[in-house]
Motif scaffolding. Structure first.
Motif, PDB file in Angstrom:
ATOM      1  N   LEU A 154       0.805  -1.215   0.000  1.00  0.00           N
ATOM      2  CA  LEU A 154       0.000   0.000   0.000  1.00  0.00           C
ATOM      3  C   LEU A 154       0.838   1.264   0.000  1.00  0.00           C
ATOM      4  CD1 LEU A 154      -2.802  -0.994   2.538  1.00  0.00           C
ATOM      5  CD2 LEU A 154      -2.895  -1.050   0.045  1.00  0.00           C
ATOM      6  N   GLN A 155       1.981   1.212   0.657  1.00  0.00           N
ATOM      7  CA  GLN A 155       2.785   2.424   0.795  1.00  0.00           C
ATOM      8  C   GLN A 155       4.266   2.079   0.894  1.00  0.00           C
ATOM      9  OE1 GLN A 155       2.836   5.339   4.383  1.00  0.00           O
ATOM     10  NE2 GLN A 155       1.254   6.133   3.017  1.00  0.00           N
ATOM     11  N   ARG A 156       5.096   2.917   0.266  1.00  0.00           N
ATOM     12  CA  ARG A 156       6.538   2.739   0.327  1.00  0.00           C
ATOM     13  C   ARG A 156       7.171   4.059   0.729  1.00  0.00           C
ATOM     14  NH1 ARG A 156       6.553  -0.303  -5.527  1.00  0.00           N
ATOM     15  NH2 ARG A 156       5.733  -2.296  -4.788  1.00  0.00           N
TER      16      ARG A 156
ATOM     17  N   PRO B 112      -2.175   2.928  -3.777  1.00  0.00           N
ATOM     18  CA  PRO B 112      -3.582   2.968  -4.186  1.00  0.00           C
ATOM     19  C   PRO B 112      -3.986   4.271  -4.871  1.00  0.00           C
ATOM     20  CG  PRO B 112      -3.379   2.016  -2.006  1.00  0.00           C
ATOM     21  CD  PRO B 112      -2.037   2.579  -2.352  1.00  0.00           C
ATOM     22  N   SER B 113      -3.499   5.396  -4.348  1.00  0.00           N
ATOM     23  CA  SER B 113      -3.867   6.693  -4.929  1.00  0.00           C
ATOM     24  C   SER B 113      -2.897   7.140  -6.022  1.00  0.00           C
ATOM     25  CB  SER B 113      -3.919   7.769  -3.844  1.00  0.00           C
ATOM     26  OG  SER B 113      -2.619   8.007  -3.308  1.00  0.00           O
ATOM     27  N   ARG B 114      -1.790   6.380  -6.185  1.00  0.00           N
ATOM     28  CA  ARG B 114      -0.750   6.697  -7.165  1.00  0.00           C
ATOM     29  C   ARG B 114      -0.249   8.129  -6.995  1.00  0.00           C
ATOM     30  NH1 ARG B 114       0.410   3.472 -11.223  1.00  0.00           N
ATOM     31  NH2 ARG B 114       0.962   5.207 -12.614  1.00  0.00           N
ATOM     32  N   THR B 115       0.068   8.464  -5.747  1.00  0.00           N
ATOM     33  CA  THR B 115       0.631   9.770  -5.442  1.00  0.00           C
ATOM     34  C   THR B 115       1.938   9.593  -4.689  1.00  0.00           C
ATOM     35  OG1 THR B 115      -0.602   9.923  -3.353  1.00  0.00           O
ATOM     36  CG2 THR B 115      -1.624  10.878  -5.333  1.00  0.00           C
ATOM     37  N   ALA B 116       2.798  10.594  -4.824  1.00  0.00           N
ATOM     38  CA  ALA B 116       4.072  10.587  -4.106  1.00  0.00           C
ATOM     39  C   ALA B 116       4.306  11.979  -3.546  1.00  0.00           C
ATOM     40  CB  ALA B 116       5.216  10.188  -5.034  1.00  0.00           C
ATOM     41  N   SER B 117       4.863  12.039  -2.340  1.00  0.00           N
ATOM     42  CA  SER B 117       5.155  13.325  -1.722  1.00  0.00           C
ATOM     43  C   SER B 117       6.521  13.281  -1.067  1.00  0.00           C
ATOM     44  CB  SER B 117       4.086  13.684  -0.688  1.00  0.00           C
ATOM     45  OG  SER B 117       4.042  12.707   0.343  1.00  0.00           O
ATOM     46  N   ARG B 118       7.168  14.414  -1.045  1.00  0.00           N
ATOM     47  CA  ARG B 118       8.466  14.509  -0.385  1.00  0.00           C
ATOM     48  C   ARG B 118       8.432  15.678   0.579  1.00  0.00           C
ATOM     49  NH1 ARG B 118      14.738  14.386  -2.461  1.00  0.00           N
ATOM     50  NH2 ARG B 118      15.491  13.933  -0.354  1.00  0.00           N
ATOM     51  N   GLY B 119       8.743  15.377   1.847  1.00  0.00           N
ATOM     52  CA  GLY B 119       8.677  16.399   2.868  1.00  0.00           C
ATOM     53  C   GLY B 119       7.284  16.965   3.012  1.00  0.00           C
ATOM     54  N   GLY B 120       6.263  16.146   2.711  1.00  0.00           N
ATOM     55  CA  GLY B 120       4.876  16.582   2.835  1.00  0.00           C
ATOM     56  C   GLY B 120       4.332  17.295   1.613  1.00  0.00           C
ATOM     57  N   GLN B 121       5.173  17.535   0.605  1.00  0.00           N
ATOM     58  CA  GLN B 121       4.732  18.230  -0.605  1.00  0.00           C
ATOM     59  C   GLN B 121       4.516  17.219  -1.728  1.00  0.00           C
ATOM     60  OE1 GLN B 121       7.338  21.345  -1.898  1.00  0.00           O
ATOM     61  NE2 GLN B 121       6.031  21.974  -3.596  1.00  0.00           N
ATOM     62  N   VAL B 122       3.327  17.226  -2.304  1.00  0.00           N
ATOM     63  CA  VAL B 122       2.980  16.282  -3.364  1.00  0.00           C
ATOM     64  C   VAL B 122       3.787  16.581  -4.619  1.00  0.00           C
ATOM     65  CG1 VAL B 122       1.142  15.403  -4.858  1.00  0.00           C
ATOM     66  CG2 VAL B 122       0.661  15.942  -2.458  1.00  0.00           C
ATOM     67  N   LEU B 123       4.334  15.535  -5.238  1.00  0.00           N
ATOM     68  CA  LEU B 123       5.107  15.674  -6.470  1.00  0.00           C
ATOM     69  C   LEU B 123       4.175  15.559  -7.674  1.00  0.00           C
ATOM     70  CD1 LEU B 123       8.145  13.357  -5.580  1.00  0.00           C
ATOM     71  CD2 LEU B 123       7.934  15.832  -5.246  1.00  0.00           C
TER      72      LEU B 123
ATOM     73  N   PRO C 214       2.091   9.549 -15.122  1.00  0.00           N
ATOM     74  CA  PRO C 214       1.893   8.136 -14.785  1.00  0.00           C
ATOM     75  C   PRO C 214       3.161   7.301 -14.936  1.00  0.00           C
ATOM     76  CG  PRO C 214       0.020   8.943 -16.020  1.00  0.00           C
ATOM     77  CD  PRO C 214       1.037  10.044 -16.050  1.00  0.00           C
ATOM     78  N   ARG C 215       3.946   7.535 -15.996  1.00  0.00           N
ATOM     79  CA  ARG C 215       5.157   6.751 -16.197  1.00  0.00           C
ATOM     80  C   ARG C 215       6.226   7.111 -15.166  1.00  0.00           C
ATOM     81  NH1 ARG C 215       5.077   2.263 -19.119  1.00  0.00           N
ATOM     82  NH2 ARG C 215       4.456   3.285 -21.056  1.00  0.00           N
ATOM     83  N   GLU C 216       6.317   8.367 -14.813  1.00  0.00           N
ATOM     84  CA  GLU C 216       7.277   8.773 -13.782  1.00  0.00           C
ATOM     85  C   GLU C 216       6.925   8.129 -12.451  1.00  0.00           C
ATOM     86  OE1 GLU C 216       8.264  13.165 -15.738  1.00  0.00           O
ATOM     87  OE2 GLU C 216       6.905  12.978 -14.025  1.00  0.00           O
ATOM     88  N   PHE C 217       5.630   8.059 -12.150  1.00  0.00           N
ATOM     89  CA  PHE C 217       5.216   7.414 -10.903  1.00  0.00           C
ATOM     90  C   PHE C 217       5.574   5.935 -10.934  1.00  0.00           C
ATOM     91  CE2 PHE C 217       2.335   4.929  -8.323  1.00  0.00           C
ATOM     92  CZ  PHE C 217       2.423   5.570  -7.094  1.00  0.00           C
TER      93      PHE C 217
END
Length: 231
Positions: A130-132, A142-153, A157-160
């Motif tokens: 579910l999460q890495r 599940p949501s196909r989102t990534a964040s760094r330091g709390g800020q969404v990147l 789709p291919r980068e994700f």
């Protein structure tokens, strides 16, 4: 409490009697089991039905378990692997764990302890699916989102997909061929594919390792890419 019957355990063990005893105990605990007595048999079963966990002996008649472990990690970086072996030396333990195993058990051991460790690995595997996380980077599958330091990147789709795959390797290097196969599903070498990969890596690095952030995406010259905190 019975475990979920859909949890399939692949037992890779050339001692037929031991393998059957382990399978019987695991089935009574609610697991499904398949047995492979060699590296070749294990590879065939991995292709037929991906298991939830692999119980891996290191001394097999047609090869060393370390090579099979490397093969497994190339197929699925998140698949839990518990080494089950008579090799008790510190070097053997470190080699197995550093080679990608999630746990290491020395024979003989109590079946109850093995069962407990299997359940721990399966619970951890469910969370990983579910999460890495890598440093301050969090990837929500599940949501196909990534964040760094709390800020969404803001990722394509291919980068994700590329970022999630590198994160799944847990600090291990991914070769260009591995990335092409797992992220683009391309198995043959093509010059155009090399250029496409370079472009995506460059864009991902700009978004991931921007100003104020320590680099997480590293190029291993002549080998490939690795996602990890700088040591």
């Amino acid at each position: 409490m019975m475990d979920r019957p859909q949890d399939l355990i692949l037992i890779v063990e050339d001692d037929v009697s031991l393998a059957e005893r382990l399978a019987q105990g695991l089935r009574e605990a609610g697991f499904a089991c398949r047995i492979a007595g060699s590296v070749r048999d294990a590879e065939l079963l991995l292709d037929e039905a991906p298991p939830a966990l692999v119980l891996l002996d290191m001394g097999l008649p047609d090869g060393d378990g370390a090579a099979l472990l490397e093969n497994i990690r190339g197929r699925n970086a998140d698949l839990p692997v518990i080494i089950s072996t008579a090799r008790s030396g510190i070097a053997d333990r470190l080699g197995g764990l550093e080679g990608g195993a999630d746990d290491y058990m020395v024979k003989p051991y109590a079946f109850e302890e093995l069962l407990a460790r299997i359940r721990i690995q399966l619970r951890h595997s469910e969370r990983v699916q579910l999460q890495r996380s890598v440093g301050d980077l969090t990837i929500d599958l599940p949501s196909r989102t990534a964040s760094r330091g709390g800020q969404v990147l803001d990722l394509t789709p291919r980068e994700f997909d590329l970022l999630a795959y590198l994160a799944s390797l847990r600090g291990q290097v991914a070769t260009r061929q591995m990335i092409q196969q797992k992220v683009w599903n391309v198995r043959s070498a093509m010059a155009s594919m090399e250029n496409v990969l370079d472009v995506h890596v460059s864009r991902l690095r700009q978004k991931l390792d921007g100003p104020g952030h320590a680099p997480l995406l590293h190029t291993v010259r002549g080998v490939g890419l690795v996602l990890k905190e700088k040591e």
